[in-house]
Write a protein that holds these residues in place. Structure first.
Motif, short mmCIF file in Angstrom:
data_model
loop_
_atom_site.label_atom_id
_atom_site.label_comp_id
_atom_site.label_asym_id
_atom_site.label_seq_id
_atom_site.Cartn_x
_atom_site.Cartn_y
_atom_site.Cartn_z
N LEU A 1 0.82 -1.20 0.00
CA LEU A 1 0.00 0.00 0.00
C LEU A 1 0.86 1.25 0.00
O LEU A 1 0.53 2.24 -0.67
CB LEU A 1 -0.95 0.01 1.20
CG LEU A 1 -1.94 1.16 1.23
CD1 LEU A 1 -2.86 1.14 0.02
CD2 LEU A 1 -2.76 1.15 2.52
N SER A 2 1.97 1.23 0.72
CA SER A 2 2.85 2.40 0.74
C SER A 2 3.37 2.72 -0.66
O SER A 2 3.41 3.88 -1.08
CB SER A 2 4.03 2.16 1.68
OG SER A 2 3.60 2.00 3.02
N VAL A 3 3.76 1.68 -1.40
CA VAL A 3 4.25 1.89 -2.76
C VAL A 3 3.12 2.37 -3.66
O VAL A 3 3.30 3.26 -4.50
CB VAL A 3 4.88 0.59 -3.32
CG1 VAL A 3 5.25 0.74 -4.78
CG2 VAL A 3 6.10 0.21 -2.50
N ALA A 4 1.93 1.79 -3.48
CA ALA A 4 0.77 2.23 -4.28
C ALA A 4 0.47 3.70 -4.03
O ALA A 4 0.13 4.44 -4.97
CB ALA A 4 -0.44 1.37 -3.94
N VAL A 5 0.58 4.15 -2.79
CA VAL A 5 0.36 5.55 -2.47
C VAL A 5 1.39 6.43 -3.17
O VAL A 5 1.07 7.48 -3.74
CB VAL A 5 0.38 5.77 -0.94
CG1 VAL A 5 0.45 7.25 -0.59
CG2 VAL A 5 -0.85 5.14 -0.31
N GLY A 6 2.64 5.99 -3.17
CA GLY A 6 3.68 6.74 -3.87
C GLY A 6 3.40 6.83 -5.36
O GLY A 6 3.57 7.90 -5.98
N MET A 7 2.98 5.71 -5.95
CA MET A 7 2.65 5.71 -7.38
C MET A 7 1.45 6.62 -7.67
O MET A 7 1.42 7.33 -8.67
CB MET A 7 2.34 4.29 -7.85
CG MET A 7 3.54 3.38 -7.92
SD MET A 7 3.05 1.72 -8.45
CE MET A 7 4.65 0.97 -8.75
N GLY A 8 0.46 6.57 -6.78
CA GLY A 8 -0.71 7.42 -6.96
C GLY A 8 -0.37 8.89 -6.87
O GLY A 8 -0.85 9.71 -7.66
N LEU A 9 0.47 9.24 -5.91
CA LEU A 9 0.89 10.63 -5.75
C LEU A 9 1.69 11.08 -6.98
O LEU A 9 1.50 12.20 -7.48
CB LEU A 9 1.71 10.78 -4.48
CG LEU A 9 2.17 12.20 -4.10
CD1 LEU A 9 0.98 13.14 -3.98
CD2 LEU A 9 2.98 12.17 -2.81
N ALA A 10 2.57 10.22 -7.48
CA ALA A 10 3.34 10.55 -8.68
C ALA A 10 2.42 10.78 -9.87
O ALA A 10 2.63 11.71 -10.67
CB ALA A 10 4.33 9.43 -8.99
N GLY A 11 1.37 9.95 -9.99
CA GLY A 11 0.42 10.12 -11.08
C GLY A 11 -0.29 11.46 -11.02
O GLY A 11 -0.48 12.12 -12.04
N LYS A 12 -0.68 11.86 -9.81
CA LYS A 12 -1.32 13.16 -9.64
C LYS A 12 -0.37 14.30 -10.01
O LYS A 12 -0.74 15.25 -10.71
CB LYS A 12 -1.78 13.34 -8.19
CG LYS A 12 -2.94 12.45 -7.76
CD LYS A 12 -4.24 12.93 -8.36
CE LYS A 12 -5.42 12.16 -7.78
NZ LYS A 12 -6.71 12.59 -8.40
N MET A 13 0.88 14.20 -9.56
CA MET A 13 1.85 15.25 -9.82
C MET A 13 2.19 15.36 -11.31
O MET A 13 2.45 16.45 -11.82
CB MET A 13 3.12 14.99 -9.00
CG MET A 13 2.90 15.10 -7.49
SD MET A 13 4.35 14.61 -6.53
CE MET A 13 5.46 15.98 -6.85
N ASP A 14 2.17 14.21 -11.99
CA ASP A 14 2.52 14.19 -13.42
C ASP A 14 1.32 14.38 -14.33
O ASP A 14 1.46 14.39 -15.56
CB ASP A 14 3.20 12.85 -13.77
CG ASP A 14 4.57 12.70 -13.14
OD1 ASP A 14 5.13 13.71 -12.69
OD2 ASP A 14 5.07 11.55 -13.07
N GLY A 15 0.13 14.49 -13.75
CA GLY A 15 -1.06 14.68 -14.56
C GLY A 15 -1.46 13.45 -15.35
O GLY A 15 -2.10 13.54 -16.41
N ARG A 16 -1.12 12.26 -14.84
CA ARG A 16 -1.46 11.00 -15.51
C ARG A 16 -2.86 10.54 -15.11
O ARG A 16 -3.35 10.86 -14.02
CB ARG A 16 -0.46 9.91 -15.12
CG ARG A 16 0.98 10.19 -15.53
CD ARG A 16 1.21 9.89 -17.00
NE ARG A 16 2.62 9.86 -17.34
CZ ARG A 16 3.10 9.54 -18.53
NH1 ARG A 16 2.26 9.20 -19.50
NH2 ARG A 16 4.40 9.54 -18.76
N SER A 17 -3.46 9.75 -15.97
CA SER A 17 -4.83 9.30 -15.73
C SER A 17 -4.92 7.88 -15.15
O SER A 17 -6.02 7.39 -14.90
CB SER A 17 -5.63 9.33 -17.04
OG SER A 17 -5.06 8.43 -17.99
#
Length: 279
Positions: A122-138
């Motif tokens: 879950l910690s890694v998933a949160v990091g990936m989710g945050l990166a997606g938000k910061m990069d404007g990914r869908s």
């Protein structure tokens, strides 16, 4: 029941047959957990997630983290069936020199990260989710956790972070079969009221039958139902699902089926979903 739902049910039954054969051949594996999560993974990979088998590192792909990494057999069977690697390689599972080791291995196309030490996914998933938000990914990030895993403190740190950063692109799934290697989850470390706990951490909680592909499909496609909130699917499942004599039997956590048990299990699964068995 519509045609698509029937196809998902048949696919889940075939994945269960494949993983049982793989474990039987390797003489090792986490049988009960992989049978338990087969419907969840089948729905994700054949119905919900955006993937490109020809380009496993496609930037806009959806991500999946198998936090309960010990239940890897169903994931390997699905990745092989999807074409991420040759299906024949399943016969090397847990053999010397094989990349198909007993927990997810990111040397395999389609596997995002090595997992196995519970509480990290879950910690890694949160990091990936945050990166997606910061990069404007869908893309969305899905992670499958065990219920015994909920005793790990890192789970709750990640849960707080996902809520704080309003990561509605993160979907957590708990395989709530109420059994872990040492017995009942409520005897080992009581978890209830688990839905209320996740809600109190700021997640949108959706209870589902985790062995019902139609319910899973509807819930996963709908996420996020609440903008700005991560989603938690409380997937109530049966450990050992699909094999009558393995269901809710603790020692099937990592029991290897005998020749007779394998034959009986395949017979049950093929009848249930009208699967044509190819020897």
């Amino acid at each position: 029941m519509n045609t698509h739902t029937n196809e998902l049910k048949r696919k889940a039954a075939q994945i269960r047959i494949d993983l049982l054969r793989m474990i039987h051949h390797a003489k090792t594996g986490h049988t009960g957990s992989s049978l338990s999560n087969a419907d969840i993974l089948t729905t994700l990979y054949y119905d919900v997630m955006k993937l490109d088998v020809t380009n496993p590192k496609w930037g806009d792909r959806d991500r999946f983290i198998a936090s309960k990494g010990h239940a890897v057999e169903s994931l390997y069977c699905i990745l092989a069936d999807k074409g991420f690697f040759p299906k024949e390689e399943l016969q090397t599972f847990s053999q010397f020199g094989s990349r198909l080791i007993g927990h997810p291995n990111n040397k395999i196309p389609g596997v995002e990260m090595n997992t196995g030490a519970l509480g990290h996914g879950l910690s890694v998933a949160v990091g990936m989710g945050l990166a997606g938000k910061m990069d404007g990914r869908s893309y969305r990030v899905f992670t499958l956790m065990g219920d015994g895993e909920q005793a790990e403190g890192s789970i709750w740190e990640a849960a707080m972070a996902a809520s704080h950063y309003k990561l509605d692109n993160v979907v957590g799934i708990i395989d709530r079969n109420k059994l872990q290697i040492s017995g009942s989850t409520e005897d080992v470390m009581g978890l209830e009221p688990l839905e209320d706990k996740w809600s109190s951490f700021g997640w949108h909680v959706v209870p589902v039958n985790g062995n019902d592909v139609a319910e899973l499909s509807a819930a996963l496609h709908a996420a996020p139902e609440s903008s700005g909130k991560p989603t938690l699917l409380m997937a109530y499942t049966t450990k050992g699902k699909g094999v009558s004599f393995a269901e809710n039997v603790p020692h099937w956590h990592h029991h290897v089926p005998s020749d007779a048990e394998l034959a009986q299990a395949i017979e049950q699964l093929s009848k249930e979903a009208q699967v044509v068995i190819h020897e």
